[in-house]
Motif scaffolding. Structure first.
Motif: not given
Lengths: 332, 332
Positions: A11, A14-15, A18-19, A21, A26-27, B106, B110, B119, B121-122
């Motif tokens: 999951l 996948r996130i 979507v984002f 960065s 980033g994530i 999501l 977005r 943005e 970022v986490g």
């Protein structure tokens, strides 16, 4: 497709898609890394305690629910070598929640916050008709002139260290579930109720100015090591005879007829630090951490080319499954 | 004592007592205000959408759940005159949640994020066995050389303004609950599904360099005005004949036999801005906001000495009860 079919990490992947960065980071690491005060990066992390999943009201005194909520976040700041600064709370609570319970949670947050110089500066309250969800946002800082202690920093040949005795918190949880809080095992259930975030070790590692991959052990050594390996595109060998088994955990497992190595490898919520360092700094680090912080640190393995984790038992290499705690997975 | 005996704001008062803050600004305004990048304050806010309370899965398409989650936070940044920058998500979800639903949430986050240059970022994921709790943390910035637009800034004689047409979102919610999304009332239910945070107006007000008290209308004009009055230790008179009632809301209320003024005063989730300005800047602001942003702004009253809110109807002053949406209160 339901979330349990993806698992927590499927999951998250996948996130991340979507984002995508462009921030400095980033994530995907312990904290988001953002532009901060002059000379600093801003670190931001959020973690939650969910009733029935992270805690049961009948099992954990609310004071410790509050402490753990902050500790889990402090540990993420520690895993970036950072200094924690400010927290925001976001609580979703049933309207029949006793204020006395909530107040104890807040006192737990306050005690842990004041211990680490953290100020609670805001938050949000909402009603829910279901289990309580306690979120805490923690902001911190780390100097820009230090290399970031990223999960992607591991290279073949690096030594793998872990602080303290991971696995004790898992044994403590078992004792708490049985309501067997015997004095003899205080060391175990205290680690579950009130683990210490290793902020000082994180700061020390950051100050070395070295290429260090660092993560905190929240889901178990194996699974958290797996995150380092994935981000660094490397594999690892763990030395079975070097896994740190505390006398107390050994005693618990002897009584229970369980394997302490399983606890070390797959037990979560110890909030110890797991990290890799270039071999030329290995011995120095191994000496200095216990001296400076009175905290054991164990060299448990090495980074190798390839993928996956192998357990070295005498001359054999046994492949291990990278599994620990996983939200949204019934296979755990 | 249960939380519903305290109410949301009684509870917040108690939490503020537990965490007295020495930060530039502690608990109690739209955002926490913290040291930031050179020349800036860092703004931090967190807000949640709780299944069954803020949204029902059968009522609001998940795309709009995601948008609203970010909008509520953007509106808090707007209410500080700030620029939104980075977001973190913290979601507690059931394991049988369809991924398709989450993915739409999501996508909503977005779209709204990219509209405002934010943005993601986490974040954090956790399992819950109950209603979904979606938290979003938003970080932003505001220039240090601007006066902060604090709730405590109102003084007797100040004019009270509100942007747009608060109350429309409440009518939109009623239509959505009845599943009566008639084209004729698109303007109403769109305001509920997808309100616009008034970031540009917040920036404009901040740039004036004036003593301005600003809050966003999330719980209803009366209740949110009440926060300004409390922090500023003043009272207010609202002019009944100046309350902004949109033609669409008037039509809805005529059909429904309801009082549109009740919607304006007590309807929430419009995310319009409510603010007070010193009288010598009043006319200028009243002219400039519609010109610059194509957004109506209405002078709805004035700040007076004392406490409480009075509605001026012809020559009479009618005391109003400061009530709007309140988590943990059955009296709503």
């Amino acid at each position: 497709m339901e979330l349990r079919d993806l698992g927590e990490f499927g999951l998250i992947a996948r996130i991340r898609n979507v984002f995508p960065s462009t921030a400095p980071l980033g994530i995907g690491d312990d904290c988001a890394v953002l532009p901060g005060r002059k000379g600093f990066w801003l670190l931001a992390t959020v973690d939650s305690q969910v009733e029935g999943v992270h805690f049961r009201v009948t099992l954990i005194p609310p004071f410790f629910v509050g402490r753990r909520l902050l500790v889990a976040n402090l540990s993420d700041i520690a895993a970036m070598g950072g200094i924690p600064r400010h927290a925001l709370l976001s609580f979703a609570l049933r309207e029949d929640t006793p204020f006395a319970w909530l107040n104890e949670v807040l006192q737990g947050v306050r005690e842990e916050a004041s211990r680490h110089g953290v100020e609670v500066v805001g938050g949000n309250l909402a009603r829910t008709d279901g289990p309580a969800v306690l979120d805490l946002v923690l902001l911190g800082e780390v100097e820009r002139d230090r290399p970031l202690l990223l999960r992607g920093n591991a290279r073949p040949g690096d030594w793998i260290f872990v602080t303290g005795y991971p696995g004790e918190a898992k044994a403590g949880l078992i004792l708490a579930e049985r309501k067997m809080l015997k004095e003899q095992y205080r060391g175990l259930w205290q680690r579950f109720f009130a683990a210490s975030p290793r902020l000082d070790v994180g700061r020390f590692l950051g100050a070395l100015g070295e290429r260090i991959a660092l993560i905190d052990v929240s889901d178990g050594v194996l699974q958290d090591l797996g995150h380092i390996l994935e981000e660094s595109h490397v594999g690892a060998i763990l030395y079975e005879d070097a896994l740190p088994i505390s006398p107390l955990l050994a005693q618990f497992c002897e009584e229970e007829g369980c394997d302490p190595r399983e606890f070390v490898l797959r037990g979560g919520e110890d909030f110890e630090l797991l990290f890799t360092v270039p071999p030329h700094r290995g011995e120095e680090i191994q000496e200095e951490i216990p001296q400076r912080f009175g905290l054991p640190v164990h060299r448990v393995g090495e980074i190798v080319q390839g993928t996956g984790v192998y357990l070295r038992r005498e001359d054999a290499l046994i492949p291990l499954v990278l599994r620990g705690f996983n939200h949204f997975s019934r296979k755990e």
